[in-house]
Design a protein around this motif. Structure first.
Motif, PDB file in Angstrom:
ATOM      1  N   ASP A  56      45.822  27.497  42.188  1.00 31.53           N
ATOM      2  CA  ASP A  56      44.851  26.862  41.300  1.00 31.53           C
ATOM      3  C   ASP A  56      43.480  26.718  41.947  1.00 31.53           C
ATOM      4  N   SER A  57      43.447  26.566  43.260  1.00 32.67           N
ATOM      5  CA  SER A  57      42.178  26.308  43.934  1.00 32.67           C
ATOM      6  C   SER A  57      41.216  27.490  43.859  1.00 32.67           C
ATOM      7  N   VAL A  58      41.729  28.703  43.651  1.00 29.50           N
ATOM      8  CA  VAL A  58      40.848  29.875  43.635  1.00 29.50           C
ATOM      9  C   VAL A  58      41.015  30.728  42.388  1.00 29.50           C
ATOM     10  N   LYS A  59      41.829  30.285  41.454  1.00 28.73           N
ATOM     11  CA  LYS A  59      42.086  31.073  40.250  1.00 28.73           C
ATOM     12  C   LYS A  59      40.774  31.337  39.512  1.00 28.73           C
ATOM     13  N   GLY A  60      40.570  32.596  39.168  1.00 27.58           N
ATOM     14  CA  GLY A  60      39.346  32.976  38.466  1.00 27.58           C
ATOM     15  C   GLY A  60      38.221  33.407  39.389  1.00 27.58           C
ATOM     16  N   ARG A  61      38.324  33.101  40.667  1.00 29.80           N
ATOM     17  CA  ARG A  61      37.268  33.483  41.618  1.00 29.80           C
ATOM     18  C   ARG A  61      37.742  34.487  42.658  1.00 29.80           C
ATOM     19  N   PHE A  62      39.007  34.352  43.090  1.00 29.44           N
ATOM     20  CA  PHE A  62      39.540  35.244  44.124  1.00 29.44           C
ATOM     21  C   PHE A  62      40.577  36.181  43.501  1.00 29.44           C
ATOM     22  N   HIS A  63      40.652  37.402  44.053  1.00 29.45           N
ATOM     23  CA  HIS A  63      41.596  38.385  43.515  1.00 29.45           C
ATOM     24  C   HIS A  63      42.174  39.194  44.660  1.00 29.45           C
ATOM     25  N   VAL A  64      43.514  39.272  44.721  1.00 29.37           N
ATOM     26  CA  VAL A  64      44.198  40.035  45.760  1.00 29.37           C
ATOM     27  C   VAL A  64      44.606  41.384  45.207  1.00 29.37           C
ATOM     28  N   SER A  65      44.520  42.421  46.050  1.00 35.72           N
ATOM     29  CA  SER A  65      44.905  43.757  45.620  1.00 35.72           C
ATOM     30  C   SER A  65      45.348  44.573  46.824  1.00 35.72           C
ATOM     31  N   THR A  66      45.943  45.729  46.543  1.00 34.95           N
ATOM     32  CA  THR A  66      46.337  46.626  47.606  1.00 34.95           C
ATOM     33  C   THR A  66      46.090  48.068  47.161  1.00 34.95           C
ATOM     34  N   VAL A  67      46.157  48.985  48.110  1.00 35.68           N
ATOM     35  CA  VAL A  67      45.960  50.378  47.788  1.00 35.68           C
ATOM     36  C   VAL A  67      47.321  51.068  47.736  1.00 35.68           C
ATOM     37  N   ASN A  68      47.347  52.290  47.239  1.00 35.03           N
ATOM     38  CA  ASN A  68      48.613  52.991  47.048  1.00 35.03           C
ATOM     39  C   ASN A  68      49.413  53.155  48.330  1.00 35.03           C
ATOM     40  N   THR A  69      48.736  53.252  49.446  1.00 38.11           N
ATOM     41  CA  THR A  69      49.446  53.429  50.709  1.00 38.11           C
ATOM     42  C   THR A  69      50.138  52.146  51.162  1.00 38.11           C
ATOM     43  N   LYS A  70      49.770  51.053  50.533  1.00 42.74           N
ATOM     44  CA  LYS A  70      50.395  49.751  50.802  1.00 42.74           C
ATOM     45  C   LYS A  70      50.265  49.324  52.251  1.00 42.74           C
ATOM     46  N   ASN A  71      49.223  49.759  52.928  1.00 40.50           N
ATOM     47  CA  ASN A  71      49.051  49.270  54.284  1.00 40.50           C
ATOM     48  C   ASN A  71      47.818  48.389  54.431  1.00 40.50           C
ATOM     49  N   THR A  72      47.087  48.192  53.334  1.00 36.51           N
ATOM     50  CA  THR A  72      45.913  47.328  53.365  1.00 36.51           C
ATOM     51  C   THR A  72      45.912  46.436  52.140  1.00 36.51           C
ATOM     52  N   VAL A  73      45.710  45.168  52.368  1.00 31.78           N
ATOM     53  CA  VAL A  73      45.626  44.184  51.291  1.00 31.78           C
ATOM     54  C   VAL A  73      44.233  43.575  51.322  1.00 31.78           C
ATOM     55  N   TYR A  74      43.615  43.493  50.155  1.00 33.25           N
ATOM     56  CA  TYR A  74      42.253  42.987  50.058  1.00 33.25           C
ATOM     57  C   TYR A  74      42.221  41.622  49.376  1.00 33.25           C
ATOM     58  N   LEU A  75      41.200  40.859  49.709  1.00 32.59           N
ATOM     59  CA  LEU A  75      40.919  39.623  48.988  1.00 32.59           C
ATOM     60  C   LEU A  75      39.455  39.669  48.563  1.00 32.59           C
ATOM     61  N   GLN A  76      39.242  39.860  47.274  1.00 31.54           N
ATOM     62  CA  GLN A  76      37.892  39.840  46.720  1.00 31.54           C
ATOM     63  C   GLN A  76      37.543  38.408  46.369  1.00 31.54           C
ATOM     64  N   MET A  77      36.478  37.903  46.940  1.00 30.51           N
ATOM     65  CA  MET A  77      36.076  36.517  46.731  1.00 30.51           C
ATOM     66  C   MET A  77      34.709  36.504  46.051  1.00 30.51           C
ATOM     67  N   ASN A  78      34.645  35.865  44.898  1.00 23.81           N
ATOM     68  CA  ASN A  78      33.407  35.806  44.122  1.00 23.81           C
ATOM     69  C   ASN A  78      32.963  34.362  43.928  1.00 23.81           C
ATOM     70  N   ASN A  79      31.682  34.201  43.636  1.00 19.60           N
ATOM     71  CA  ASN A  79      31.120  32.876  43.382  1.00 19.60           C
ATOM     72  C   ASN A  79      31.496  31.895  44.485  1.00 19.60           C
ATOM     73  N   LEU A  80      31.245  32.301  45.705  1.00 25.63           N
ATOM     74  CA  LEU A  80      31.645  31.493  46.853  1.00 25.63           C
ATOM     75  C   LEU A  80      30.869  30.190  46.921  1.00 25.63           C
ATOM     76  N   LYS A  81      31.562  29.159  47.411  1.00 22.18           N
ATOM     77  CA  LYS A  81      30.989  27.827  47.514  1.00 22.18           C
ATOM     78  C   LYS A  81      31.064  27.363  48.966  1.00 22.18           C
ATOM     79  N   ALA A  82      30.292  26.361  49.299  1.00 20.50           N
ATOM     80  CA  ALA A  82      30.285  25.846  50.666  1.00 20.50           C
ATOM     81  C   ALA A  82      31.692  25.421  51.108  1.00 20.50           C
ATOM     82  N   GLU A  83      32.459  24.880  50.165  1.00 19.16           N
ATOM     83  CA  GLU A  83      33.802  24.413  50.512  1.00 19.16           C
ATOM     84  C   GLU A  83      34.791  25.549  50.753  1.00 19.16           C
TER      85      GLU A  83
END
Length: 130
Positions: free
Chosen positions: A62-89
């Protein structure tokens, strides 16, 4: 031996975006769940977003829903975290963790994850400041 290496942290202004990467090696099963967590000074480590390799199922706390998104590539050896609208906290050290959990949600919401998830990377610092 499972090995995780995070990268992509840095200094970003409030409202900005950042994309973290977690390179994963040594996994012995597609049932592993990879999760992103963070720990701010003086606070407990908290779960953010998690993904299971076997089916790509994702969960955001709940703390990041709507702002952060996790994904991976087909090789499944890298996982990403896309962080948007970042805040000081959002300033913290960000970690990726790996373990086999039946429930992706449970692994992401778990309390005191540092002691309950088997494998961790070294972390990457994210600082949100103007």
């Amino acid at each position: 031996q499972v090995h995780l290496v995070e990268s992509g942290g840095g200094l970003v202004q409030p409202g900005g975006s950042l994309k973290l990467s977690c390179v994963v090696s040594g996994l012995t099963s597609d049932e592993f769940v990879i999760g992103w967590y963070r720990q701010a000074p003086g606070k407990e480590r908290e779960g953010l977003s998690c993904i299971r390799f076997s089916d790509g199922f994702t969960y955001n706390t709940d703390s990041v829903k709507g702002r952060f998104h996790v994904s991976t590539v087909n090789t499944k050896n890298t996982v990403y975290l896309q962080m948007n609208n970042l805040k000081a906290e959002d300033t913290a050290v960000y970690y990726c963790g790996a373990d086999i959990y039946t429930s992706v949600q449970h692994m992401c919401d778990i309390r005191r994850p540092a002691s309950r998830i088997d494998y961790w990377g070294q972390g990457t610092q994210v600082t949100v400041s103007s």
